[in-house]
Structures are given as C-alpha cells and as structure tokens.
Design an enzyme around this catalytic site. Structure first.
Site, PDB file in Angstrom:
ATOM      1  N   TYR A 138       0.821  -1.216   0.000  1.00 35.79           N
ATOM      2  CA  TYR A 138       0.000   0.000   0.000  1.00 35.79           C
ATOM      3  C   TYR A 138       0.856   1.268   0.000  1.00 35.79           C
ATOM      4  CZ  TYR A 138      -4.132  -2.842   1.114  1.00 35.79           C
ATOM      5  OH  TYR A 138      -5.152  -3.762   1.082  1.00 35.79           O
ATOM      6  N   LYS A 189       2.891 -15.350   2.534  1.00 32.48           N
ATOM      7  CA  LYS A 189       2.788 -16.085   1.264  1.00 32.48           C
ATOM      8  C   LYS A 189       4.219 -16.477   0.887  1.00 32.48           C
ATOM      9  CE  LYS A 189       0.287 -17.504  -2.252  1.00 32.48           C
ATOM     10  NZ  LYS A 189      -0.622 -18.652  -2.134  1.00 32.48           N
ATOM     11  N   ASP A 221      -3.769 -17.736   1.719  1.00 30.98           N
ATOM     12  CA  ASP A 221      -4.947 -18.357   1.076  1.00 30.98           C
ATOM     13  C   ASP A 221      -5.554 -19.409   1.997  1.00 30.98           C
ATOM     14  OD1 ASP A 221      -2.469 -19.522   0.635  1.00 30.98           O
ATOM     15  OD2 ASP A 221      -2.985 -20.396  -1.297  1.00 30.98           O
ATOM     16  N   ASP A 245      -5.696  -6.539   5.896  1.00 22.61           N
ATOM     17  CA  ASP A 245      -6.860  -5.763   5.465  1.00 22.61           C
ATOM     18  C   ASP A 245      -8.010  -6.714   5.149  1.00 22.61           C
ATOM     19  OD1 ASP A 245      -8.528  -3.835   4.473  1.00 22.61           O
ATOM     20  OD2 ASP A 245      -7.281  -3.275   2.770  1.00 22.61           O
ATOM     21  N   ASP A 249     -11.372  -8.050   7.922  1.00 19.17           N
ATOM     22  CA  ASP A 249     -12.781  -7.867   7.545  1.00 19.17           C
ATOM     23  C   ASP A 249     -13.516  -9.207   7.535  1.00 19.17           C
ATOM     24  OD1 ASP A 249     -12.707  -5.157   7.313  1.00 19.17           O
ATOM     25  OD2 ASP A 249     -13.502  -5.095   5.275  1.00 19.17           O
TER      26      ASP A 249
END
Ligand code: NAD
Length: 354
Positions: A138, A189, A221, A245, A249
């Site tokens: 980001y 990852k 994942d 992020d 959620d």
C-alpha cells in the site's frame, strides 16, 4: 492517564457519550484519568474548516490514548478530498505513527444466531487479528505506470517490508499472545513472495525472545479458508498490511454484528487510537438506536493495551456480557423475546452492571 475524546459525526457523539459514562464510572471508582474532547472529522470541518484541526492534533499528540467515535456523512461527501472527514482518520493515524492495528473478533454466546456460520463453528470464538498498518504494497515505492518494451502500458506497485517494520509488528504479536492463550499464527505467502520469505525469517528470530508462545505459520490463502472452516483454531494472527486488510474484515463478519466490535491502532510505545470498527451510520444518527457496545469495548481495549490495566478492562467486558446475558439488546442485535433498548439506555445498563 490522559485520554483525548474525539466523538466525530453521525452516531459518533451518541455512542461516545455512552463510553464516557463508563469512563466516568471507573473514575468514580478510583481509576485516575483525565479526558478532554475535541472536534474531529466533519465536526472539525464545521468548526475549523479542517477534519483534523491543529488544536485536535495537538491534543491527540499530548494524550496517552485517543478514543474516537466515527466520522463522515452525506453532508460532507461533495467536499474536496483533503477536506473529507475520512482524511482526518488517515492523517491522525499517520501523525501518531500507529503501525499496529488490533481487531478482536469475539463471538458472544448470546449472539451466536447473528453469525452467517453454523453455531458450532463460531460459538466460543475469540480471535485477535493484528495487521501491520503503515507499510507493505500500500505504501511501497516505486509504484505507478510504465510502458514496457512491447509498447504495452502496465500498472505496478511494490511489496516491501524492512526488518525494523517486521520486528516491531512481530513484537506486538508475541506480546499480545502473552496476554492471551499464548498462540501466535504468522500469516504470509512464503511459497511465492520474497517479502514473505524475509517476513517469516524475522518472525522466527523474534520468537526466540518469547519461548512461552507457540508460533505457527500459515499461507494467506489457507488462512482465509481456515477462518471460515475452523476459526476457533486461532488465538492471535499477525500479518502484513494487505493480507490483514482482507483477513480482518473476513474475521469481523464471523460474529455477524458490526455494532459489537472494537479496534486499536498502536504506536511503538503503546500509545493508541481506539475506535469501533463501524462507521458513522448516518442512516440511524440522532435516533437513539445505535449500538454503543463496540465503543464501550474500545475503552476496555484502551485500558488493556495502552494503560496495562487488565482488571479494569475485564470489568467492562464482564459488564457487557452481563447486559447481554440479561437479554438486553439494541435494535441491530435484537431477537424476539429480548428487551430492546435505545443507545442511552444501553449505556445506562452497562454502567449499572459495572
Ligand atoms: P457504517 O459502518 O457507518 O454503516 C453500515 C451499516 O451498519 C448501516 O446500516 C448502519 O446503520 C449499521 N451500523 C453501523 N454501526 C452501527 C451501530 N453502532 N449500531 C447499529 N447499527 C450500526 O458504514 P457506511 O454506511 O459504509 O459508512 C457511513 C459513513 O461512515 C461514511 O461516510 C463512511 O465514509 C464513514 N466511515 C467511517 C469510518 C471511521 O470513522 N473509521 C469507518 C467506516 C466508514
């Protein structure tokens, strides 16, 4: 203990008023603290033409912790980007260098019907997701657009994490696990990304300082899948900005009720900004129907994580559980057979339970 109180917009003032009642009750019972209020978000724009007025920023910088309601509303949607209330949140996080975002997802037994998952999958759930908030893809440079050798235009971003950034968020992860069930899962990852390979190496190194914490690693994942398959396997999850992020959620929705979930954003010295995860809910503002419990539980997080006052934090959490146990509900978590309360009455019920 100096606390800056920024109520903000929409339901912000209503829910923060209930959290303030709770703080006043604790003060009466001997907890020493000072609170000071300031204009923020749309209210800051109305008063000073700026969603984060200079005086508000100074107050937040001088305080040990900041309690926020929520900001934003249709009244401000047409303003230029820099003056929008939401910019106030982004700027204050940056100015206070709040790099660690802590979001608990707790399933209260009384609210198990609100989840979209089966009761046996979520009942007893208590996961803490820690998301790095100021680095990663980001913010990584370079980023932008370029034209490649074939004359095709491409967009690109850069995923990067420094050792310092990984160490400090890993420390928060281990320290948080020490206050809980002492299990930390680092999500990355590593099978594909160089940044993740480095992340994992550093997390393993930091783990040497915390022999009591059981550390595990999971690919992002798989973590996304496990959160809906068997979420109770997790105690604390620590991860980077983009993975966090998405996963935070996902985890918050396991509990099904946005009005119940608090959050904390911390700096290196544990100074923090505490706020409910929901927004300013303009659709229900001023109607005395908003659920104040996420904001009240944000006060409990503040006492635990910034002020190290675990017993006082537990007192608030127990009071909230007691209120739910008595069948008291705001409209968003109401079920037939329960007693429906407005925002103020719910605040009073928590104070009475305290
Ligand atoms: P929202 O979270 O405000 O509302 C989503 C839905 O949940 C609405 O139906 C609302 O009524 C309900 N809801 C939210 N909080 C509730 C509570 N405490 N009790 C009962 N019901 C509740 O999200 P939105 O509608 O997408 O955004 C509204 C405004 O809030 C926008 O201006 C947005 O930019 C802003 N926002 C601010 C923050 C923040 O201050 N950190 C975060 C998200 C959104």
């Amino acid at each position: 203990m100096k606390i800056a109180v920024l109520a903000g917009d929409g339901i912000g003032p209503e829910i923060v008023a209930q959290a303030t009642k709770v703080l006043d009750t604790l003060r009466r019972d001997g907890l020493k603290m000072e609170t000071e209020v300031a204009a923020f978000g749309g209210a800051g724009f109305d008063a000073f033409g700026d969603p984060l007025p200079e005086s508000t920023l100074q107050l937040a910088q001088a305080a040990d912790a900041v309690l926020c309601g929520a900001v934003g509303g249709p009244k401000y949607d047409a303003l230029p980007r820099a003056q929008r209330p939401e910019q106030g949140i982004l700027r204050i996080r940056k100015a206070l260098n709040l790099f660690a975002n802590l979001r608990p997802a707790i399933m209260y037994p009384e609210l198990v019907g609100a989840s979209s998952l089966k009761p046996e999958v979520v009942s007893g759930l208590d996961v803490m997701i820690i998301r790095e908030l100021t680095g990663d893809i980001y913010f990584g440079e370079p980023r932008g657009r370029t034209t490649n050798a074939q004359g095709d235009t491409e967009g690109f971003d850069t995923m990067r994490y420094s050792q310092t950034e990984i160490r400090r968020i890993a420390e928060i992860g281990f320290q948080t696990a020490m206050k809980r069930a002492k299990r930390l899962c680092s999500v990355d990852k590593e099978n594909v990304l160089e940044t993740s390979r480095f992340w994992r190496e550093i997390v393993i190194d930091v783990a040497k300082q915390y022999p009591e914490v059981e550390l595990s690693h999971m690919y992002v994942d798989n973590a996304a899948m496990q959160l809906v398959r068997r979420p109770k396997q997790f105690d604390v999850i620590v991860t980077g900005n983009i993975f966090g992020d998405i996963l935070s959620d996902e985890a918050s929705m396991l509990t099904g009720s946005i009005g119940m979930l608090p959050s904390a954003s911390l700096d290196a010295k544990r100074k923090g900004l505490y706020e409910p995860i929901h927004g300013s809910a303009p659709d229900i503002a001023g109607k005395d129907v908003a659920n104040p419990l996420a904001t009240i539980l944000s006060v409990a997080m503040m006492l635990r994580y910034t002020f190290n006052q675990d017993e006082w934090a537990q007192r608030i959490e127990k009071a909230v559980k007691a209120v739910l146990g008595r069948g008291l509900r705001t409209a968003d978590i109401f079920e037939p057979g329960m007693t429906k309360l407005g925002t103020q009455a719910m605040g009073d019920a928590v104070v009475a339970a305290l």
